[in-house]
Design a protein around this motif. Structure first.
Motif, PDB file in Angstrom:
ATOM      1  N   ILE A 132      40.591  41.086  40.777  1.00 30.45           N
ATOM      2  CA  ILE A 132      42.013  40.710  40.821  1.00 30.45           C
ATOM      3  C   ILE A 132      42.303  39.733  39.689  1.00 30.45           C
ATOM      4  O   ILE A 132      43.337  39.066  39.692  1.00 30.45           O
TER       5      ILE A 132
ATOM      6  N   ARG B  89      40.944  36.873  38.784  1.00 32.30           N
ATOM      7  CA  ARG B  89      41.074  35.502  39.235  1.00 32.30           C
ATOM      8  C   ARG B  89      40.005  34.620  38.645  1.00 32.30           C
ATOM      9  O   ARG B  89      38.894  35.077  38.385  1.00 32.30           O
TER      10      ARG B  89
ATOM     11  N   ASP C 212      37.109  34.244  44.025  1.00 26.67           N
ATOM     12  CA  ASP C 212      37.815  33.580  45.130  1.00 26.67           C
ATOM     13  C   ASP C 212      37.105  32.277  45.461  1.00 26.67           C
ATOM     14  O   ASP C 212      35.970  32.249  45.946  1.00 26.67           O
TER      15      ASP C 212
ATOM     16  N   VAL D 224      35.674  31.796  49.044  1.00 22.00           N
ATOM     17  CA  VAL D 224      34.457  32.587  49.255  1.00 22.00           C
ATOM     18  C   VAL D 224      33.276  31.935  48.525  1.00 22.00           C
ATOM     19  O   VAL D 224      32.168  31.840  49.058  1.00 22.00           O
TER      20      VAL D 224
ATOM     21  N   MET E  14      45.400  35.611  38.212  1.00 21.01           N
ATOM     22  CA  MET E  14      45.868  34.752  39.279  1.00 21.01           C
ATOM     23  C   MET E  14      44.784  33.727  39.540  1.00 21.01           C
ATOM     24  O   MET E  14      43.612  34.070  39.627  1.00 21.01           O
TER      25      MET E  14
ATOM     26  N   GLU F  74      38.705  39.357  51.496  1.00 23.67           N
ATOM     27  CA  GLU F  74      39.738  38.699  50.693  1.00 23.67           C
ATOM     28  C   GLU F  74      40.454  39.710  49.792  1.00 23.67           C
ATOM     29  O   GLU F  74      41.680  39.670  49.634  1.00 23.67           O
ATOM     30  N   TYR F  75      39.694  40.625  49.206  1.00 20.77           N
ATOM     31  CA  TYR F  75      40.302  41.666  48.376  1.00 20.77           C
ATOM     32  C   TYR F  75      41.287  42.489  49.211  1.00 20.77           C
ATOM     33  O   TYR F  75      42.413  42.770  48.782  1.00 20.77           O
TER      34      TYR F  75
ATOM     35  N   THR G 273      44.389  40.334  50.223  1.00 16.99           N
ATOM     36  CA  THR G 273      45.263  39.951  49.118  1.00 16.99           C
ATOM     37  C   THR G 273      45.773  41.167  48.348  1.00 16.99           C
ATOM     38  O   THR G 273      46.957  41.446  48.312  1.00 16.99           O
ATOM     39  N   ARG G 274      44.858  41.890  47.735  1.00 20.82           N
ATOM     40  CA  ARG G 274      45.279  42.982  46.850  1.00 20.82           C
ATOM     41  C   ARG G 274      45.802  44.191  47.630  1.00 20.82           C
ATOM     42  O   ARG G 274      46.837  44.753  47.286  1.00 20.82           O
TER      43      ARG G 274
END
Lengths: 249, 249
Positions: free
Chosen positions: A50, A52, A65, A68, A247, B98-99, B102-103
């Motif tokens: 993503i 990030r 993340d 995480v 992001m 989390e992926y 979020t995504r």
């Protein structure tokens, strides 16, 4: 030879700052590739789907993340513990971390810091006074009012220093870059906790890198910040040109 | 008498669905207050500071954020384990969760489901064909391409069923409500994993509630969904009128 722990990410990101503070508190040696948010080429997409920052790379994982990553560091290096021992407190600490990362991220990074610093200085876009006023008069006070209900009268939120104190405090460095700090009369507990946390060596030692980053044009970040003693990775993931779509988390 | 575990949130939220699946897999009795996203009065703000569903309330905590809730349930009710035993796999599972949150949340909920279902049916706003086309032709395939690299050829992602399988699969129910399902020729591993996961009793048993919710006007959700056998909380947190500002997490 084992892979040293590497962090990819800018010193100006509160999410990177949180991870660097945890690494320091746990005594884990690391090196940093000071990629700038909004930069990074397709190789960066491959390791951070993503786009990030931060990304942590070690001999076992490539992770993005920040939450995480911090939980991974706690699992792998349990001492000193940075998550409360009690199950309910641990959940509450994770919630406060999530509140910081999401809501304080929206208000302090995307609204305040973005309007005051990123838009004018990175994108050449003037600050939007209406948006900034709403942030200062409505959104920031609401965040502070909520925080104030969660903060202790002294010491740390859960007795011992935890991920919750670290996550919350990390955002106030960016608020400071945007020349905002909480009113200690209106929000005494939050102001005092943030001051205590940011005075920790884990945060204090990052200030030189943060200031240097603020003063350095983006294309020179890697070269200049390498001079500060944070060794760079052999591989590079960034391009010099700012690019939208990273992001920070 | 101890407080029973209560979940506040809609059966149509993938984040609520994830938590309900975890509760079922761990054999934890619960009751649900089927609040609709976009509703909820100031009392809801007080228990969910970012106005998110789900919220879990039990004798020890009042928690929002589905990831924080699931980790709390794992800590408090460790058997059966839904997080991998190995530290690196556990981190990777949390990253996939989390992926998904979020995504996949952005693409499947806010872009696809929102355009096809929420905008026309809740807000009376027609579907934006350009935005929908971009979602279908660019964003969804990119998500699926990434997932495909992470999915196993058979069984579950980390051997045993984990939070990663549950979090990913939960979103495909909403994709289905928007009449989209992944092409099993183009993304065979992901399609098969999702099919296996959604066939679990933990998800299968929720379908009746989901369909009933889809067919019921918002102001009647509490009354009608109570008939399905999910007892309501004594207190109420919602108002009948749709209201913007609840983020699903």
């Amino acid at each position: 030879m084992t892979t040293p722990t590497t962090i990819i990410g800018s010193y100006l990101s509160p999410y990177v700052r949180k991870v660097l503070a945890v690494l320091h508190l746990k005594g884990i040696a690391y090196r940093i590739d000071p990629i700038v948010p909004f930069t990074g080429d397709e190789r960066f997409s491959a390791i951070s789907p993503i786009r990030r920052v931060p990304v942590l790379i070690d001999d076992q994982v490539t992770l993005s993340d920040s939450s995480v990553i911090c939980q991974y560091l706690e699992d792998r290096y349990p001492s000193p513990a940075l998550y409360p021992a009690g199950i309910a407190d641990r959940a509450r600490a994770r919630w406060l971390e999530e509140y910081a990362d999401t809501r304080m991220g929206d208000v302090i990074i995307w609204q305040l810091y973005n309007e005051v610093a990123i838009n004018p200085h990175v994108w050449g876009k003037p600050t939007d006074p209406v948006r900034l006023q709403k942030t200062l008069e409505e959104d920031l006070p609401r965040v502070m009012d909520y925080l104030e209900t969660q903060m202790p009268s002294q010491g740390w939120i859960f007795g011992e220093l935890s991920i919750a104190d670290i996550a919350v405090a990390a955002f106030f460095r960016n608020a400071g870059f945007a020349r905002w700090q909480p009113d200690p009369v209106r929000w005494p507990r939050s102001s005092a906790l943030v001051e205590r946390a940011l005075a920790l060596d884990a945060f204090e030692r990052l200030k030189a890198y943060e200031h240097k980053t603020l003063r350095t044009p983006i294309p020179q970040h890697r070269a200049v910040l390498g001079d500060l003693g944070a060794p760079l990775t052999a591989e590079t993931f960034g391009t010099a040109a700012p690019r939208r779509g990273v992001m920070a988390t």
